[in-house]
Motif scaffolding. Structure first.
Motif, PDB file in Angstrom:
ATOM      1  N   GLU A   1       0.871  -1.169   0.000  1.00 33.53           N
ATOM      2  CA  GLU A   1       0.000   0.000   0.000  1.00 33.53           C
ATOM      3  C   GLU A   1       0.910   1.221   0.000  1.00 33.53           C
ATOM      4  O   GLU A   1       1.933   1.241   0.690  1.00 33.53           O
ATOM      5  CB  GLU A   1      -0.886  -0.054   1.249  1.00 33.53           C
ATOM      6  CG  GLU A   1      -2.069   0.869   1.256  1.00 33.53           C
ATOM      7  CD  GLU A   1      -1.745   2.258   1.774  1.00 33.53           C
ATOM      8  OE1 GLU A   1      -2.552   3.156   1.538  1.00 33.53           O
ATOM      9  OE2 GLU A   1      -0.685   2.444   2.401  1.00 33.53           O
ATOM     10  N   SER A   2       0.541   2.261  -0.776  1.00 33.34           N
ATOM     11  CA  SER A   2       1.527   3.316  -1.033  1.00 33.34           C
ATOM     12  C   SER A   2       2.067   4.000   0.233  1.00 33.34           C
ATOM     13  O   SER A   2       3.268   4.154   0.382  1.00 33.34           O
ATOM     14  CB  SER A   2       0.972   4.341  -2.010  1.00 33.34           C
ATOM     15  OG  SER A   2      -0.177   4.949  -1.476  1.00 33.34           O
ATOM     16  N   SER A   3       1.181   4.379   1.163  1.00 31.92           N
ATOM     17  CA  SER A   3       1.705   5.094   2.334  1.00 31.92           C
ATOM     18  C   SER A   3       2.520   4.151   3.219  1.00 31.92           C
ATOM     19  O   SER A   3       3.515   4.547   3.835  1.00 31.92           O
ATOM     20  CB  SER A   3       0.570   5.757   3.127  1.00 31.92           C
ATOM     21  OG  SER A   3      -0.263   4.789   3.730  1.00 31.92           O
ATOM     22  N   ALA A   4       2.100   2.871   3.267  1.00 28.76           N
ATOM     23  CA  ALA A   4       2.847   1.885   4.066  1.00 28.76           C
ATOM     24  C   ALA A   4       4.225   1.652   3.464  1.00 28.76           C
ATOM     25  O   ALA A   4       5.221   1.558   4.179  1.00 28.76           O
ATOM     26  CB  ALA A   4       2.069   0.577   4.130  1.00 28.76           C
TER      27      ALA A   4
ATOM     28  N   GLU B   1       3.374   0.235   7.876  1.00 22.08           N
ATOM     29  CA  GLU B   1       1.931   0.284   8.083  1.00 22.08           C
ATOM     30  C   GLU B   1       1.364   1.502   7.378  1.00 22.08           C
ATOM     31  O   GLU B   1       2.028   2.528   7.287  1.00 22.08           O
ATOM     32  CB  GLU B   1       1.618   0.433   9.579  1.00 22.08           C
ATOM     33  CG  GLU B   1       1.768  -0.831  10.360  1.00 22.08           C
ATOM     34  CD  GLU B   1       1.516  -0.609  11.845  1.00 22.08           C
ATOM     35  OE1 GLU B   1       1.530  -1.586  12.577  1.00 22.08           O
ATOM     36  OE2 GLU B   1       1.316   0.561  12.269  1.00 22.08           O
ATOM     37  N   PRO B   2       0.119   1.398   6.910  1.00 28.65           N
ATOM     38  CA  PRO B   2      -0.468   2.549   6.225  1.00 28.65           C
ATOM     39  C   PRO B   2      -0.826   3.664   7.205  1.00 28.65           C
ATOM     40  O   PRO B   2      -0.918   3.435   8.406  1.00 28.65           O
ATOM     41  CB  PRO B   2      -1.736   1.981   5.593  1.00 28.65           C
ATOM     42  CG  PRO B   2      -2.018   0.709   6.288  1.00 28.65           C
ATOM     43  CD  PRO B   2      -0.781   0.242   6.971  1.00 28.65           C
TER      44      PRO B   2
ATOM     45  N   LEU C   1       4.489   7.406  -6.421  1.00 30.60           N
ATOM     46  CA  LEU C   1       4.710   5.967  -6.484  1.00 30.60           C
ATOM     47  C   LEU C   1       3.906   5.360  -7.629  1.00 30.60           C
ATOM     48  O   LEU C   1       2.729   5.655  -7.786  1.00 30.60           O
ATOM     49  CB  LEU C   1       4.284   5.343  -5.152  1.00 30.60           C
ATOM     50  CG  LEU C   1       4.253   3.813  -5.063  1.00 30.60           C
ATOM     51  CD1 LEU C   1       4.789   3.369  -3.704  1.00 30.60           C
ATOM     52  CD2 LEU C   1       2.848   3.272  -5.237  1.00 30.60           C
ATOM     53  N   ASN C   2       4.568   4.571  -8.464  1.00 30.03           N
ATOM     54  CA  ASN C   2       3.874   3.842  -9.519  1.00 30.03           C
ATOM     55  C   ASN C   2       4.350   2.399  -9.548  1.00 30.03           C
ATOM     56  O   ASN C   2       5.457   2.088  -9.105  1.00 30.03           O
ATOM     57  CB  ASN C   2       4.143   4.458 -10.896  1.00 30.03           C
ATOM     58  CG  ASN C   2       3.339   5.734 -11.136  1.00 30.03           C
ATOM     59  OD1 ASN C   2       3.845   6.741 -11.597  1.00 30.03           O
ATOM     60  ND2 ASN C   2       2.069   5.693 -10.799  1.00 30.03           N
TER      61      ASN C   2
ATOM     62  N   LEU D   1      -9.085   1.661   7.434  1.00 26.84           N
ATOM     63  CA  LEU D   1      -8.149   2.754   7.162  1.00 26.84           C
ATOM     64  C   LEU D   1      -7.604   2.730   5.737  1.00 26.84           C
ATOM     65  O   LEU D   1      -7.541   3.749   5.073  1.00 26.84           O
ATOM     66  CB  LEU D   1      -6.992   2.651   8.171  1.00 26.84           C
ATOM     67  CG  LEU D   1      -5.806   3.577   7.996  1.00 26.84           C
ATOM     68  CD1 LEU D   1      -6.221   5.026   8.169  1.00 26.84           C
ATOM     69  CD2 LEU D   1      -4.717   3.233   9.005  1.00 26.84           C
ATOM     70  N   CYS D   2      -7.196   1.569   5.271  1.00 22.98           N
ATOM     71  CA  CYS D   2      -6.590   1.538   3.938  1.00 22.98           C
ATOM     72  C   CYS D   2      -7.309   0.548   3.043  1.00 22.98           C
ATOM     73  O   CYS D   2      -8.270  -0.094   3.440  1.00 22.98           O
ATOM     74  CB  CYS D   2      -5.097   1.222   4.022  1.00 22.98           C
ATOM     75  SG  CYS D   2      -4.708  -0.537   4.190  1.00 22.98           S
ATOM     76  N   ALA D   3      -6.800   0.406   1.838  1.00 20.80           N
ATOM     77  CA  ALA D   3      -7.469  -0.424   0.838  1.00 20.80           C
ATOM     78  C   ALA D   3      -7.453  -1.907   1.200  1.00 20.80           C
ATOM     79  O   ALA D   3      -8.307  -2.651   0.736  1.00 20.80           O
ATOM     80  CB  ALA D   3      -6.807  -0.229  -0.522  1.00 20.80           C
TER      81      ALA D   3
END
Lengths: 639, 153
Positions: free
Chosen positions: A305-308, A319-320, A339-340, A519-521
């Motif tokens: 997950e990007s923020s994580a 962790e996200p 981020l990609n 919280l996240c996806a």
């Protein structure tokens, strides 16, 4: 190697490299991706090297170890250049004959691919239907490149797009081009890449970061790895172009711990690119500086997950975090970060070289370009498949994948990894793109495509994904941590025969809450496997709950194995192979399964010869009592 | 923990001194060198890099690639990725558990085998796959597990 200071020098080097290489010189190329490696490609390679030496052909025949070709079902894959003759399932023992045939310009018929439909032998790689039905723009060069040798990539025109961007285009023009191509992120969500770049570019603050996400955690998906291992320079080139457009001078490549070869190859690629001046300071004399670092993951699905992922790059627990401030504004060390996915970055050089209009012409409305899918599970041709977005599932599974093995019936295809869903037969003709998959209740994800046949239980499949997600939930937010666990508990009860009326409704209620409040996806999409299987296979859930029956005979607690006394010929095959000794019988004595000892591994069912078919699976009804001792004696009439 | 091992830990730390955000990479290196991360190693990192042990422990306990208990001589990885799952990977895992008498993630009391689950190795054409000490065994059937394990002594 002196550094390349201009696009002219790059072209000069390319011409020199090509001039050094005789296009007619025979070259044995071996696929060395992880799939072929598992088949033992190392040994095949060693056998070829030894054989060439033995036959005194050193200097006359080259060997090249390339990245993954994608036709993993038939590894080890060997292609003989210049004619591109393709041999499948090659073993070390075949080396002598193959080398001999190369010397004599002949073909080894027995190693060619046989078309299962026509029975015809196919000589050339790209004529094999698996390849012929694809459009390989990103993945195509893999089979021509030794990933540890930058010259191979340069010979194919590598880093031309970077040269063009840095010396003929402004950052704004690069950004515009990517926006006009309508490229969408290949990592799952399908967000517009151009807009993502723009947000990072416009965000205040320095330094800015660009990141490659190669934390390919979805089980059954391995296209990112194949690119990273097989053609790392295409990703690096895309990343550098993106950095230029965004105004970043520092990039990170986050690679999953389970991909050691990808870590190795991208590390080598970075060093070589630095040596050639394609990364580092003042690239092509343009004044643009860019450096790249590799960060190894350590085994955590949520870290994709990007923020994580960005937190993990900082060296903390991956962790996200809540994203009311986007990572494009505050990402790594609070700097604007873009981020990609690996595949997204690998598309960028193609767009710069061929133009946005070219890219936009491939694929379907709002879903441009090609996409690599990993086609796995119950399908004849397991492998990596690249097709334009909008291609139908039927084309992918039947024309490329060769259909379902063993004459079984197709049931569903699961896409999008644990966050995705199961698509049943009636949608086989749907075009596969970001929007269509979402409509069907699934998602693109990174491109995993797991084919399941009639022997797959949908409740068990949902339970499998929830088990995975419960294990991988980081536990930071309550709905995900507790909600997934509760849903998994209910699903396990259904699979193990402890379910009760109202369980389906309770699952649906929990699914809604987890979806809306996580919280996240990871949590937000965790209920998808349940929701899509319920949407299309509610009856199967009901059979488990109301009749304690698993229609696919997968759920162990609901299934028994029974030997039909009328069919058993007392051949002793099942008896000898039963790992727990649960089968009683003997020569001329009909076999019986001792239900108290049976662990339901299914070995007897698999192994009972087709001409007898005596082992029966029973679910939802009682097992008939075994025949009496007298009835078990087989009296054979002499003919 | 023997001094030789602490020396190795020190050597690995030396390679990272002065860099930012290195904790995960550092722990991965120790894991691959020693095959697990002993308590003494955590304390040594804390002492030398002035990072609280709690913070290091949090990372070491979060990630799957890091083990805080010693692992067996042979590491068995049963793939339970989706492709292996639909081809009966769970039956392979169940059989391995029965044979070894341990659960997922555990090590046999004689320290010979550690049984682990992996969620996809990406060689799905070979599924169900079992990897022992980096050696791949493809298209494994429950009846073949015993023989496979017996070949590692």
């Amino acid at each position: 190697m002196p550094k390349l200071n201009s696009p002219a020098e790059l072209e000069e080097l390319r011409q020199e490299t090509l001039a050094k290489r005789d296009p007619n010189k025979p070259c044995i190329t071996l696929c060395s991706g992880t799939g072929c490696h598992a088949y033992g490609s190392e040994k095949v390679n060693a056998a070829f090297a030894e054989e060439i030496k033995k036959q005194g052909l050193e200097g006359e025949i080259d060997i090249r170890r390339t990245g993954c070709h994608g036709f993993c079902e038939r590894g080890t894959l060997v292609v003989i250049y210049p004619k591109e003759i393709c041999y499948t399932n090659v073993q070390p023992e075949d080396a002598a004959e193959v080398v001999q045939s190369v010397k004599e310009s002949k073909v080894v018929d027995r190693l060619l691919y046989t078309d299962p439909v026509t029975g015809e032998k196919i000589t050339y790689e790209l004529e094999i239907p698996f390849y012929a039905n694809q459009q390989r723009t990103i993945f195509g060069p893999n089979r021509r490149i030794d990933p540890q040798n930058i010259e191979d990539y340069l010979a194919l025109g590598g880093y031309r797009a970077l040269a063009k961007a840095l010396t003929q285009m402004t950052p704004e023009a690069v950004l515009e081009e990517v926006k006009r191509s309508n490229l969408r992120g290949r990592g799952g969500g399908g967000f517009s890449t151009g807009r993502k770049w723009e947000a990072t570019r416009d965000a205040p603050g320095e330094p800015k970061y660009v990141i490659v996400n190669c934390d390919e955690g979805d089980p059954g998906a391995y296209m990112n790895r194949a690119l990273m291992e097989g053609n790392p320079h295409s990703v690096l080139e895309g990343l550098a172009i993106g950095a230029y457009a965004i105004g970043s001078h520092e990039g990170f490549i986050y690679v999953r711990a389970e991909y050691p070869l990808a870590v190795e190859n991208v590390g080598i690629a970075i060093r070589q690119a630095e040596e050639y001046g394609l990364l580092g300071e003042n690239i092509f004399g343009s004044g643009f500086d860019f450096k790249v670092k590799v960060h190894r993951g350590a085994g955590a699905f949520v870290s994709g997950e990007s923020s994580a992922l960005m937190t993990a790059i900082e060296g903390k627990v991956g962790e996200p975090r809540p994203k009311y401030i986007h990572t494009s504004e505050k990402g790594i060390w609070d700097g604007p970060s873009c981020l990609n996915n690996v595949e997204t970055w690998a598309n960028v050089p193609l767009i710069i070289n061929n133009g946005a209009a070219w890219f936009d012409s491939i694929g379907s409305e709002r879903n441009t370009g090609t996409k690599i899918f990993s086609l796995v599970g119950k399908v004849n041709n397991t492998g990596l498949v690249e097709v334009p977005l909008g291609t139908s599932l039927r084309h992918i599974i039947y024309n490329i994948g060769g259909g379902i093995p063993g004459g079984k019936k197709f049931k569903v295809v699961q896409t999008g990894g644990p966050s995705g869903g199961c698509i049943p037969e009636q949608f086989l003709d749907s075009p596969i793109d970001f929007d269509e998959l979402t409509k069907l209740g699934s998602m693109m994800g990174s491109g995993g495509m797991i084919v399941m046949d009639e022997d797959t239980c949908m409740v068990d499949t949902a339970r499998y994904f929830l088990d995975f997600l419960s294990d991988e939930s980081c536990g930071k937010c309550t709905p995900c941590r507790e909600g997934i666990r509760q849903m998994l508990g209910i699903l396990t009860d259904i699979c193990e025969g402890r379910s009760k009326e109202g369980d389906i409704e309770l699952l649906e209620e929990l699914a809604e809450v987890v979806k809306d409040t996580s919280l996240c996806a990871l949590g937000g999409t965790a209920p998808n496997p349940i929701l899509t299987t319920l949407r299309y296979f509610r009856d199967e859930y009901k059979a488990h709950i109301e009749q304690k029956k698993c229609p696919a005979f997968v759920c162990k607690e609901l299934t028994s194995y029974y030997i039909d006394p009328a069919k058993c010929e007392a051949c002793m095959i099942c008896l000898r192979n039963c790992p727990t000794g649960a089968i009683d019988g003997g020569k001329g004595k009909i076999h019986v399964v001792d239900q108290s000892k049976c662990t339901k591994c299914g070995t007897c069912f698999d192994i009972c010869p087709d001409r007898f078919n005596a082992v029966v699976r029973i679910s939802g009804e009682p097992v008939p009592p075994p025949p009496s001792e007298e009835e078990r004696v087989i009296v054979r009439v002499e003919k | 923990m023997v001094t030789v091992e602490l020396d190795k830990v020190d050597e690995i730390i030396d390679g990272y001194v002065g860099e930012e955000g290195i904790l995960i990479q550092l722990l991965l290196d120790i894991q691959s060198e020693l095959n697990w991360i002993p308590k003494e190693a955590l304390e040594r990192i804390s002492e030398r890099l002035k990072i609280p042990v709690s913070q290091i422990y949090r990372i070491a306990s979060f990630y799957k690639a890091m083990s805080l208990t010693p692992r067996g001589k042979h590491i068995i990885n049963v793939c339970l990725g989706t492709a292996c799952h639909v081809r009966g990977g769970q039956r392979i895992m169940d059989r391995a558990k029965e044979l070894l008498g341990i659960k997922e993630g555990e090590t046999t009391p004689d320290m010979k085998f550690t049984l682990e689950r992996v969620n996809c190795l990406g060689c799905c054409a070979l599924g169900p796959v079992v990897v022992v000490d980096g050696e791949y065994h493809g298209k494994v059937a429950p009846a073949k597990v015993e023989k496979t394990l017996k070949s590692y002594d």
